[in-house]
Design an enzyme around this catalytic site. Structure first.
Site, PDB file in Angstrom:
ATOM      1  CG  ASP A   1      -0.314  -0.516   2.480  1.00  0.00           C
ATOM      2  OD1 ASP A   1       0.931  -0.525   2.553  1.00  0.00           O
ATOM      3  OD2 ASP A   1      -1.044  -0.917   3.394  1.00  0.00           O
TER       4      ASP A   1
ATOM      5  CG  HIS B   1      -5.838  -2.222   8.677  1.00  0.00           C
ATOM      6  ND1 HIS B   1      -5.912  -0.869   8.937  1.00  0.00           N
ATOM      7  CD2 HIS B   1      -4.536  -2.541   8.923  1.00  0.00           C
ATOM      8  CE1 HIS B   1      -4.732  -0.416   9.305  1.00  0.00           C
ATOM      9  NE2 HIS B   1      -3.874  -1.410   9.314  1.00  0.00           N
TER      10      HIS B   1
ATOM     11  CD  GLU C   1      -8.578   0.842   7.268  1.00  0.00           C
ATOM     12  OE1 GLU C   1      -8.590  -0.037   8.158  1.00  0.00           O
ATOM     13  OE2 GLU C   1      -7.864   1.863   7.338  1.00  0.00           O
TER      14      GLU C   1
HETATM   15  C1  F6R Z   1       1.375  -1.299   6.051  1.00  0.00           C
HETATM   16  C2  F6R Z   1       0.187  -2.133   6.202  1.00  0.00           C
HETATM   17  C3  F6R Z   1      -0.629  -2.093   7.450  1.00  0.00           C
HETATM   18  C4  F6R Z   1       0.224  -2.360   8.691  1.00  0.00           C
HETATM   19  C5  F6R Z   1      -0.631  -2.312   9.948  1.00  0.00           C
HETATM   20  C6  F6R Z   1       0.202  -2.471  11.199  1.00  0.00           C
HETATM   21  O1  F6R Z   1       1.981  -1.517   4.799  1.00  0.00           O
HETATM   22  O2  F6R Z   1      -0.115  -2.836   5.300  1.00  0.00           O
HETATM   23  O3  F6R Z   1      -1.651  -3.050   7.350  1.00  0.00           O
HETATM   24  O4  F6R Z   1       0.822  -3.614   8.591  1.00  0.00           O
HETATM   25  O5  F6R Z   1      -1.322  -1.084  10.013  1.00  0.00           O
HETATM   26  O6  F6R Z   1       1.060  -1.370  11.336  1.00  0.00           O
HETATM   27  P1  F6R Z   1       2.220  -1.361  12.426  1.00  0.00           P
HETATM   28  O7  F6R Z   1       3.176  -2.430  12.049  1.00  0.00           O
HETATM   29  O8  F6R Z   1       2.841  -0.001  12.324  1.00  0.00           O
HETATM   30  O9  F6R Z   1       1.567  -1.624  13.746  1.00  0.00           O
END
Ligand code: F6R
Length: 242
Positions: free
Chosen positions: A69, A142, A147
């Protein structure tokens, strides 16, 4: 499979598995396709991959990567863009050819986004599909920026970010209002088409969503729960799931 261990041990084990997969492909003159995530969760893994490149001579010349993303509206050089993140934590420190790196482009005019997303899907397919997909998980369940409400059939597309997602990102952007409202994300179908999926979930604040994803009902209200329908998922946690 659910593996509970320290973050560092997970990073080492996954790093080694990726290195092994790269080497296996290299020996038969093939390439490996990795699906990559950003955020705090995969940073230790990327550090480990950089270490394997530097200290164990693991080359990424036969690797292609597709990021999950990117925020809409952020230039590549914006410090909170996922493009910047990936260079900072991984790509600037390994020998992957620049042309092998694919990250959704967040700065396209909206009229071009649909075609661009179809092209992203086609490129993944052209290269034979994703061999190993790395995932984190949001507190709302997500994966990528799929989402709650994202369908199992969704593909790469422009999405509106959930309030909780923007709130979690607010400190990095120095304020909720600075967090982009939209992003481009691979879809659930894109992720589910990967041959192998490794989901990492670290910290107590991920426990509820991870537990529900693994043990709860399969529902688009918690997109990570769709992973139950995939035949090769490893859940790496630093907490007990029971
Ligand atoms: C980012 C992504 C998101 C994150 C998720 C967890 O490329 O795909 O789904 O993996 O929001 O984020 P962190 O690791 O910062 O807790």
């Amino acid at each position: 499979m659910i593996l509970e261990d320290t973050i560092d041990n997970h990073a080492k084990l996954i790093g080694w598995q990726i290195a092994d997969a790269i080497e296996t492909k290299r020996q038969s003159n093939e390439h490996l396709v990795l699906g990559l995530a950003t955020g705090s969760t995969p940073i230790p893994l990327y550090q480990e991959l950089v270490r394997l490149h530097r200290e164990a001579n693991i080359s990424f010349e036969n690797v292609y990567t597709f990021n999950l993303d990117e925020y809409c509206g952020l230039e590549k050089k914006h410090p909170e863009s996922y493009n910047y993140f990936m260079r900072q934590h991984l790509f600037d420190h390994i020998d992957i050819p620049q042309d092998n790196i694919f990250i959704p482009r967040g700065t396209l005019e909206q009229v071009f986004v649909n075609d661009y997303c179809v092209g992203y899907e086609m490129k993944i397919q052209e290269l034979g599909g994703i061999d190993i997909q790395i995932l984190g998980i949001g507190r709302n369940g997500h994966i990528g920026f799929n989402e709650p409400g994202s369908s199992r059939a969704s593909i790469t597309r422009r999405v509106e970010l959930a309030h909780t997602t923007r709130r979690d990102a607010a400190p990095a952007f120095e304020g909720f209002d600075n967090v982009p409202s939209f992003a481009i994300t691979m879809g659930m179908k894109t992720i589910m088409s990967a041959k192998r999926i490794i989901l990492m979930a670290f910290g107590e604040n991920k426990k509820q969503a991870t537990k529900q994803a693994i043990l709860g009902d399969i529902t688009d209200e918690l997109p990570a729960s769709f992973l139950q329908q995939h035949s090769n998922v490893t859940y790496c946690t630093d907490f007990n799931i029971e």
